[in-house]
Design a protein around this motif. Structure first.
Motif, PDB file in Angstrom:
ATOM      1  N   VAL A 156       0.849  -1.198   0.000  1.00  7.22           N
ATOM      2  CA  VAL A 156       0.000   0.000   0.000  1.00  7.22           C
ATOM      3  C   VAL A 156       0.883   1.245   0.000  1.00  7.22           C
ATOM      4  N   ILE A 157       0.357   2.321  -0.580  1.00  4.86           N
ATOM      5  CA  ILE A 157       1.057   3.605  -0.510  1.00  4.86           C
ATOM      6  C   ILE A 157       0.777   4.203   0.858  1.00  4.86           C
ATOM      7  N   VAL A 158       1.854   4.311   1.650  1.00  5.12           N
ATOM      8  CA  VAL A 158       1.724   4.839   3.003  1.00  5.12           C
ATOM      9  C   VAL A 158       1.724   6.364   2.958  1.00  5.12           C
ATOM     10  N   GLU A 159       2.517   6.917   2.034  1.00  2.00           N
ATOM     11  CA  GLU A 159       2.685   8.364   1.992  1.00  2.00           C
ATOM     12  C   GLU A 159       3.207   8.753   0.620  1.00  2.00           C
ATOM     13  N   GLN A 160       2.764   9.873   0.113  1.00  6.43           N
ATOM     14  CA  GLN A 160       3.285  10.366  -1.151  1.00  6.43           C
ATOM     15  C   GLN A 160       3.214  11.879  -1.176  1.00  6.43           C
ATOM     16  N   GLY A 161       4.073  12.488  -1.979  1.00  2.41           N
ATOM     17  CA  GLY A 161       4.048  13.939  -2.083  1.00  2.41           C
ATOM     18  C   GLY A 161       5.366  14.463  -2.621  1.00  2.41           C
ATOM     19  N   ARG A 162       5.587  15.753  -2.404  1.00  4.73           N
ATOM     20  CA  ARG A 162       6.845  16.352  -2.845  1.00  4.73           C
ATOM     21  C   ARG A 162       7.986  15.802  -1.988  1.00  4.73           C
ATOM     22  N   PRO A 163       9.202  15.746  -2.552  1.00  4.38           N
ATOM     23  CA  PRO A 163      10.325  15.227  -1.768  1.00  4.38           C
ATOM     24  C   PRO A 163      10.511  15.978  -0.457  1.00  4.38           C
ATOM     25  N   SER A 164      10.322  17.303  -0.484  1.00  3.66           N
ATOM     26  CA  SER A 164      10.552  18.070   0.746  1.00  3.66           C
ATOM     27  C   SER A 164       9.567  17.668   1.841  1.00  3.66           C
ATOM     28  N   ASP A 165       8.378  17.200   1.455  1.00  6.77           N
ATOM     29  CA  ASP A 165       7.418  16.740   2.460  1.00  6.77           C
ATOM     30  C   ASP A 165       7.726  15.308   2.906  1.00  6.77           C
ATOM     31  N   VAL A 166       7.783  14.404   1.934  1.00  7.52           N
ATOM     32  CA  VAL A 166       7.898  12.976   2.294  1.00  7.52           C
ATOM     33  C   VAL A 166       9.257  12.667   2.924  1.00  7.52           C
ATOM     34  N   LEU A 167      10.319  13.290   2.397  1.00  6.24           N
ATOM     35  CA  LEU A 167      11.659  12.940   2.877  1.00  6.24           C
ATOM     36  C   LEU A 167      12.072  13.748   4.098  1.00  6.24           C
ATOM     37  N   ASP A 168      11.631  14.989   4.155  1.00 10.51           N
ATOM     38  CA  ASP A 168      12.111  15.860   5.235  1.00 10.51           C
ATOM     39  C   ASP A 168      11.096  16.048   6.354  1.00 10.51           C
ATOM     40  N   ASN A 169       9.814  15.895   6.022  1.00  9.17           N
ATOM     41  CA  ASN A 169       8.777  16.014   7.050  1.00  9.17           C
ATOM     42  C   ASN A 169       7.743  14.898   6.933  1.00  9.17           C
ATOM     43  N   PRO A 170       8.185  13.645   6.998  1.00 11.64           N
ATOM     44  CA  PRO A 170       7.219  12.551   6.816  1.00 11.64           C
ATOM     45  C   PRO A 170       6.153  12.577   7.911  1.00 11.64           C
ATOM     46  N   ARG A 171       4.923  12.307   7.503  1.00 13.05           N
ATOM     47  CA  ARG A 171       3.812  12.329   8.454  1.00 13.05           C
ATOM     48  C   ARG A 171       3.668  10.988   9.171  1.00 13.05           C
ATOM     49  N   GLU A 172       4.056   9.911   8.457  1.00 13.38           N
ATOM     50  CA  GLU A 172       3.765   8.571   8.966  1.00 13.38           C
ATOM     51  C   GLU A 172       4.981   7.968   9.675  1.00 13.38           C
ATOM     52  N   ALA A 173       4.723   7.283  10.759  1.00 11.15           N
ATOM     53  CA  ALA A 173       5.801   6.647  11.520  1.00 11.15           C
ATOM     54  C   ALA A 173       6.550   5.625  10.664  1.00 11.15           C
ATOM     55  N   ARG A 174       5.813   4.889   9.805  1.00 13.53           N
ATOM     56  CA  ARG A 174       6.481   3.873   8.987  1.00 13.53           C
ATOM     57  C   ARG A 174       7.454   4.532   8.019  1.00 13.53           C
TER      58      ARG A 174
END
Ligand code: ADP
Ligand code: MG
Length: 252
Positions: free
Chosen positions: A225-243
């Motif tokens: 499943v896709i846990v999280e997706q978005g711009r690199p600055s969001d997903v890589l630097d400010n991930p929302r999900e613990a996984r």
């Protein structure tokens, strides 16, 4: 030429093991998408579904305006002929982890073989192949054989070979993970040079620096499943999900 990709409810099991569990993903034409995720999360299966190599149990993939895979259309399953699948696959290039060059052909022949088989006059195909080898920095290797090249050089030939069919979409499945560390940069540089030139790039990689610099969109896949997706600055630097955070802390 360029094509967007729409993946809807992509669902696939091997035996009783679910590998893709309803993946929805939209990829805009001409953009770069990086797919991250642990080993076994379904990344390769998803790429293979885009290229018709893996039939889905449910859901569908559309590349450009053309349907790939299974879809209920006006209540009926639309099935594609083998010929139709081959025609569509020619629009999609695939670069594998282990290069998969033809060992008995020269570098120039590796790049020109498919266009010739598809009807390009041999002299034209060879001329185009030389231009592509120049683009990946390997002009001087045209008459060498794959075994005479480093892994990084072989992977750049594999990229030139994929480009020879003028694909609208180019899929990369961990293109640098079989390479010695000092060879990774040249291959990533070639991939980066393709970004923004129209072709839609989908890259499965653990190279976070590359994702940060080159991706328009980062997708984190875990357990199908896709846990999280978005711009690199969001997903890589400010991930929302613990996984996502946990995964990034292991690969960074
Ligand atoms: P990833 O590329 O993220 O490592 P894959 O898509 O290759 O993951 O595989 C996801 C899961 O599906 C793994 O557990 C793998 O063993 C399994 N799998 C992949 N291909 C097959 C196959 N052809 N037959 C059976 N199991 C498979
Ligand atoms: Mg894989």
């Amino acid at each position: 030429m360029s094509a967007g990709i729409e993946i809807a409810n992509a669902t696939k099991s091997f035996g009783d093991r679910p590998v893709l569990r309803g993946v929805d993903l939209t990829i805009e034409a001409g953009t770069v998408t990086v797919i991250l995720g642990p080993s076994g999360s379904g990344k390769s299966t998803l790429l293979r579904a885009i290229n018709h190599l893996e039939p889905l149990d449910e859901g569908y993939v559309v590349v450009g305006d053309e349907l790939i895979g299974v879809r209920v259309h006006h209540g009926r399953l639309k099935e594609l002929s083998e010929r139709e699948i081959l025609r569509q696959r020619a629009r999609i290039g695939f670069v594998f982890q282990n290069f998969n060059l033809f060992p008995h052909l020269t570098i120039l022949e590796n790049v020109s073989e498919a266009p010739i088989a598809l009807g390009t006059p041999p002299a034209t195909a060879r001329e185009q192949a030389r231009a592509l080898l120049e683009r990946v920095g390997l002009s001087e290797k045209a008459s060498a054989y794959p075994r005479q090249l480093s892994g990084g050089q072989q992977q750049r030939v594999a990229i030139a070979r994929a480009l020879a069919l003028e694909p609208e979409v180019l899929l990369f499945d961990e293109p640098t993970s079989a390479l010695d560390p000092e060879l990774v940069g040249d291959v990533l540089g070639v991939i980066r040079s393709l970004a923004g030139n129209g072709v839609t790039l989908v890259v499965v990689t653990h190279e976070i620096g590359f994702a940060r610099e080159v991706a328009d969109q980062v997708v984190f896949l875990d357990e199908g499943v896709i846990v999280e997706q978005g711009r690199p600055s969001d997903v890589l630097d400010n991930p929302r999900e613990a996984r996502t955070r946990e995964f990034l802390s292991r690969v960074l």
